[in-house]
Motif scaffolding. Structure first.
Motif, PDB file in Angstrom:
ATOM      1  N   ILE A 162       0.835  -1.201   0.000  1.00 23.18           N
ATOM      2  CA  ILE A 162       0.000   0.000   0.000  1.00 23.18           C
ATOM      3  C   ILE A 162       0.869   1.250   0.000  1.00 23.18           C
ATOM      4  O   ILE A 162       0.405   2.337  -0.329  1.00 23.18           O
ATOM      5  CB  ILE A 162      -0.973   0.036   1.203  1.00 23.18           C
ATOM      6  CG1 ILE A 162      -0.209  -0.063   2.536  1.00 23.18           C
ATOM      7  CG2 ILE A 162      -2.035  -1.042   1.086  1.00 23.18           C
ATOM      8  CD1 ILE A 162      -1.081   0.162   3.758  1.00 23.18           C
ATOM      9  N   ALA A 163       2.157   1.079   0.349  1.00 23.39           N
ATOM     10  CA  ALA A 163       3.079   2.218   0.321  1.00 23.39           C
ATOM     11  C   ALA A 163       3.263   2.742  -1.101  1.00 23.39           C
ATOM     12  O   ALA A 163       3.645   3.896  -1.293  1.00 23.39           O
ATOM     13  CB  ALA A 163       4.434   1.820   0.902  1.00 23.39           C
ATOM     14  N   SER A 172       8.572   7.729   1.732  1.00 20.24           N
ATOM     15  CA  SER A 172       9.721   7.010   2.275  1.00 20.24           C
ATOM     16  C   SER A 172      10.506   6.390   1.123  1.00 20.24           C
ATOM     17  O   SER A 172       9.976   6.181   0.027  1.00 20.24           O
ATOM     18  CB  SER A 172       9.256   5.910   3.235  1.00 20.24           C
ATOM     19  OG  SER A 172       8.569   4.885   2.521  1.00 20.24           O
ATOM     20  N   ASP A 173      11.772   6.103   1.366  1.00 17.83           N
ATOM     21  CA  ASP A 173      12.587   5.440   0.345  1.00 17.83           C
ATOM     22  C   ASP A 173      11.988   4.083  -0.003  1.00 17.83           C
ATOM     23  O   ASP A 173      12.050   3.643  -1.159  1.00 17.83           O
ATOM     24  CB  ASP A 173      14.028   5.262   0.848  1.00 17.83           C
ATOM     25  CG  ASP A 173      14.742   6.600   1.018  1.00 17.83           C
ATOM     26  OD1 ASP A 173      14.533   7.486   0.177  1.00 17.83           O
ATOM     27  OD2 ASP A 173      15.500   6.747   2.001  1.00 17.83           O
ATOM     28  N   TYR A 174      11.401   3.426   0.989  1.00 14.41           N
ATOM     29  CA  TYR A 174      10.760   2.136   0.736  1.00 14.41           C
ATOM     30  C   TYR A 174       9.598   2.294  -0.234  1.00 14.41           C
ATOM     31  O   TYR A 174       9.468   1.537  -1.208  1.00 14.41           O
ATOM     32  CB  TYR A 174      10.264   1.528   2.050  1.00 14.41           C
ATOM     33  CG  TYR A 174       9.389   0.309   1.863  1.00 14.41           C
ATOM     34  CD1 TYR A 174       9.932  -0.882   1.374  1.00 14.41           C
ATOM     35  CD2 TYR A 174       8.026   0.343   2.158  1.00 14.41           C
ATOM     36  CE1 TYR A 174       9.130  -2.005   1.191  1.00 14.41           C
ATOM     37  CE2 TYR A 174       7.224  -0.772   1.977  1.00 14.41           C
ATOM     38  CZ  TYR A 174       7.786  -1.939   1.488  1.00 14.41           C
ATOM     39  OH  TYR A 174       6.990  -3.050   1.295  1.00 14.41           O
ATOM     40  N   LYS A 222       9.162   0.643  -4.009  1.00  9.97           N
ATOM     41  CA  LYS A 222       8.052  -0.241  -4.386  1.00  9.97           C
ATOM     42  C   LYS A 222       7.278   0.343  -5.565  1.00  9.97           C
ATOM     43  O   LYS A 222       6.793  -0.401  -6.429  1.00  9.97           O
ATOM     44  CB  LYS A 222       7.127  -0.466  -3.189  1.00  9.97           C
ATOM     45  CG  LYS A 222       7.752  -1.230  -2.042  1.00  9.97           C
ATOM     46  CD  LYS A 222       8.271  -2.599  -2.460  1.00  9.97           C
ATOM     47  CE  LYS A 222       7.176  -3.614  -2.647  1.00  9.97           C
ATOM     48  NZ  LYS A 222       7.708  -4.978  -2.920  1.00  9.97           N
ATOM     49  N   TYR A 223       7.153   1.656  -5.606  1.00 11.14           N
ATOM     50  CA  TYR A 223       6.505   2.297  -6.748  1.00 11.14           C
ATOM     51  C   TYR A 223       7.355   2.074  -8.003  1.00 11.14           C
ATOM     52  O   TYR A 223       6.832   1.761  -9.082  1.00 11.14           O
ATOM     53  CB  TYR A 223       6.340   3.791  -6.487  1.00 11.14           C
ATOM     54  CG  TYR A 223       5.709   4.549  -7.629  1.00 11.14           C
ATOM     55  CD1 TYR A 223       4.336   4.486  -7.872  1.00 11.14           C
ATOM     56  CD2 TYR A 223       6.490   5.334  -8.481  1.00 11.14           C
ATOM     57  CE1 TYR A 223       3.761   5.188  -8.927  1.00 11.14           C
ATOM     58  CE2 TYR A 223       5.925   6.035  -9.535  1.00 11.14           C
ATOM     59  CZ  TYR A 223       4.557   5.958  -9.747  1.00 11.14           C
ATOM     60  OH  TYR A 223       3.997   6.639 -10.805  1.00 11.14           O
ATOM     61  N   VAL A 279      -0.375  -3.781   6.089  1.00 11.32           N
ATOM     62  CA  VAL A 279       0.506  -4.455   7.048  1.00 11.32           C
ATOM     63  C   VAL A 279       0.025  -5.895   7.167  1.00 11.32           C
ATOM     64  O   VAL A 279      -1.139  -6.148   7.488  1.00 11.32           O
ATOM     65  CB  VAL A 279       0.469  -3.775   8.424  1.00 11.32           C
ATOM     66  CG1 VAL A 279       1.328  -4.538   9.424  1.00 11.32           C
ATOM     67  CG2 VAL A 279       0.945  -2.332   8.309  1.00 11.32           C
ATOM     68  N   ILE A 280       0.913  -6.849   6.891  1.00 13.52           N
ATOM     69  CA  ILE A 280       0.533  -8.264   6.839  1.00 13.52           C
ATOM     70  C   ILE A 280       0.877  -8.947   8.158  1.00 13.52           C
ATOM     71  O   ILE A 280       2.032  -8.940   8.586  1.00 13.52           O
ATOM     72  CB  ILE A 280       1.254  -8.982   5.690  1.00 13.52           C
ATOM     73  CG1 ILE A 280       0.985  -8.269   4.359  1.00 13.52           C
ATOM     74  CG2 ILE A 280       0.806 -10.436   5.606  1.00 13.52           C
ATOM     75  CD1 ILE A 280       1.829  -8.791   3.213  1.00 13.52           C
ATOM     76  N   PHE A 281      -0.129  -9.549   8.772  1.00 15.42           N
ATOM     77  CA  PHE A 281       0.094 -10.321   9.991  1.00 15.42           C
ATOM     78  C   PHE A 281       0.036 -11.813   9.671  1.00 15.42           C
ATOM     79  O   PHE A 281      -0.886 -12.281   8.993  1.00 15.42           O
ATOM     80  CB  PHE A 281      -0.968 -10.002  11.039  1.00 15.42           C
ATOM     81  CG  PHE A 281      -0.748  -8.680  11.743  1.00 15.42           C
ATOM     82  CD1 PHE A 281       0.512  -8.113  11.832  1.00 15.42           C
ATOM     83  CD2 PHE A 281      -1.813  -8.013  12.339  1.00 15.42           C
ATOM     84  CE1 PHE A 281       0.711  -6.900  12.489  1.00 15.42           C
ATOM     85  CE2 PHE A 281      -1.632  -6.806  12.995  1.00 15.42           C
ATOM     86  CZ  PHE A 281      -0.367  -6.254  13.071  1.00 15.42           C
ATOM     87  N   GLY A 282       1.024 -12.543  10.164  1.00 10.18           N
ATOM     88  CA  GLY A 282       1.055 -13.981   9.975  1.00 10.18           C
ATOM     89  C   GLY A 282       2.029 -14.603  10.957  1.00 10.18           C
ATOM     90  O   GLY A 282       2.884 -13.917  11.527  1.00 10.18           O
TER      91      GLY A 282
END
Length: 337
Positions: A124-125, A150-152, A156-157, A180-183
């Motif tokens: 989503i970033a 952000s650089d991240y 990703k873009y 944000v992925i929870f696992g």
């Protein structure tokens, strides 16, 4: 044959678990032998260690072109889950190299090897920036290069731009943008740090919010998209938009840990990232809190999931697992592990 990059990460490892359960022939990339143990531990955590031997592991790196030649032999479909997650400004060059250059390599190999379809795991970033007249962020929200990212997020873009380049050159692609992925597993990296930090009684919380999703939903949707005729589309994967306070308190409750009592106000996180910068400069340690990360802890953008829930997309009304339920399951595994 299916190739999975990033098979030693949260999404890739859970994807491998689901793929081998369905008797699919799967190959996965690893960089170092010890990294495979993280995926093996996940299989053991789910009491499915007997399935682990079905994976054809190949040592390769997405930024090392010669090693990818072997990995792509006889491959038909590719899930590109590999990527670097970091909000440390010092990792800017590495983020661009892994996430952009690495993705470009994967796209090039897919084109050269006539891969039937590529699924890319973005974030989503990489979505656009909510404008003052907008109430939510979706797949159609426009990316504003003039806005601080952000650089991240930039990496990703940039990775997505490489995917769309591949699409223009004839490659069938689909992109997923999870929140944000929870696992379960991977407690000492990524979103796993939520659980480890709270278990260790981290004292702060903020009232900012973001979108969350369970890793099982992410991999299920990825597999369905790959098995569908859908191409040249991207989908935001978010089950719920929740405040950090809500999520942190839910995790604390399910881990039987103390709930944090201190709300970190903007002025506190502003001091925090400056102090972190000072410490990292003096002692040459890795940054834990950047200026962008500190600001994001107080932002409250709403991420829409309406596109993926459209019955016409996957042929059914997809219902995400609630984050409350996801957290309960993950915490149960955390205690077991």
């Amino acid at each position: 044959m299916i190739l999975v990059t990033g098979g030693t990460g949260l999404v890739g490892a859970h994807l491998l678990l689901h793929l081998v359960e369905s008797e699919t022939t799967v190959r996965a990339i690893y960089r170092e032998p010890k990294s495979i143990e993280k995926t093996k531990s996940l299989f053991k955590l789910y009491q499915k260690e007997y399935l682990f031997s079905k994976i054809d592991w190949v040592q390769a790196d997405i930024i090392d072109v010669p090693t990818l030649e072997i990995a792509f032999k006889n491959v038909d479909f590719v899930y590109h889950c590999a990527g670097l997650i970091s909000y440390d400004p010092n990792d800017e060059d590495l983020l661009r190299k892994v996430n952009i250059e690495g993705t470009a390599n994967i796209v090039n190999f897919c084109i050269d090897n006539k891969i039937k379809k590529l699924c890319h795991v973005s974030s989503i970033a990489a979505l656009g920036n909510q404008q003052s007249h907008e109430t939510e962020i979706s797949e159609e929200t426009e990316w504003n290069p003039e806005t601080a990212h952000s650089d991240y997020a930039i990496s990703k873009y940039g990775a997505e731009m490489e995917i769309w380049r591949g699409q223009q050159e004839g490659l069938d692609v689909v992109i997923v943008n999870p929140g944000v992925i929870f696992g379960a597993g991977f407690w000492n990296q990524g979103s796993g740090l939520f659980f480890s930090s709270i278990k260790n009684e981290f004292p702060f919380y903020t009232n900012g919010s973001t979108g969350y999703v369970g890793v099982t939903d992410v991999v299920k949707i990825m597999i369905r998209l790959m098995n569908s005729t859908i191409v040249s589309e991207r989908f935001t994967l978010v089950a719920e938009n929740l405040t950090f306070k809500k999520v942190i308190f839910l995790i604390a409750e399910n881990l039987n840990a103390k709930k944090p009592k201190i709300e970190a106000k903007p002025w506190m996180t502003a001091i925090g990232w400056r102090l972190d910068l000072f410490i990292s400069t003096i002692f040459r340690t890795k940054r834990k809190l950047s200026k962008y990360s500190a600001n994001s802890l107080h932002s409250s953008d709403f991420i829409s999931n309406e596109k993926i829930k459209n019955p016409e997309v996957l042929g059914l009304n997809f219902e995400f697992q609630s984050i409350d339920s996801v957290i309960k399951e993950v915490c149960a595994k955390h205690k077991y592990d």
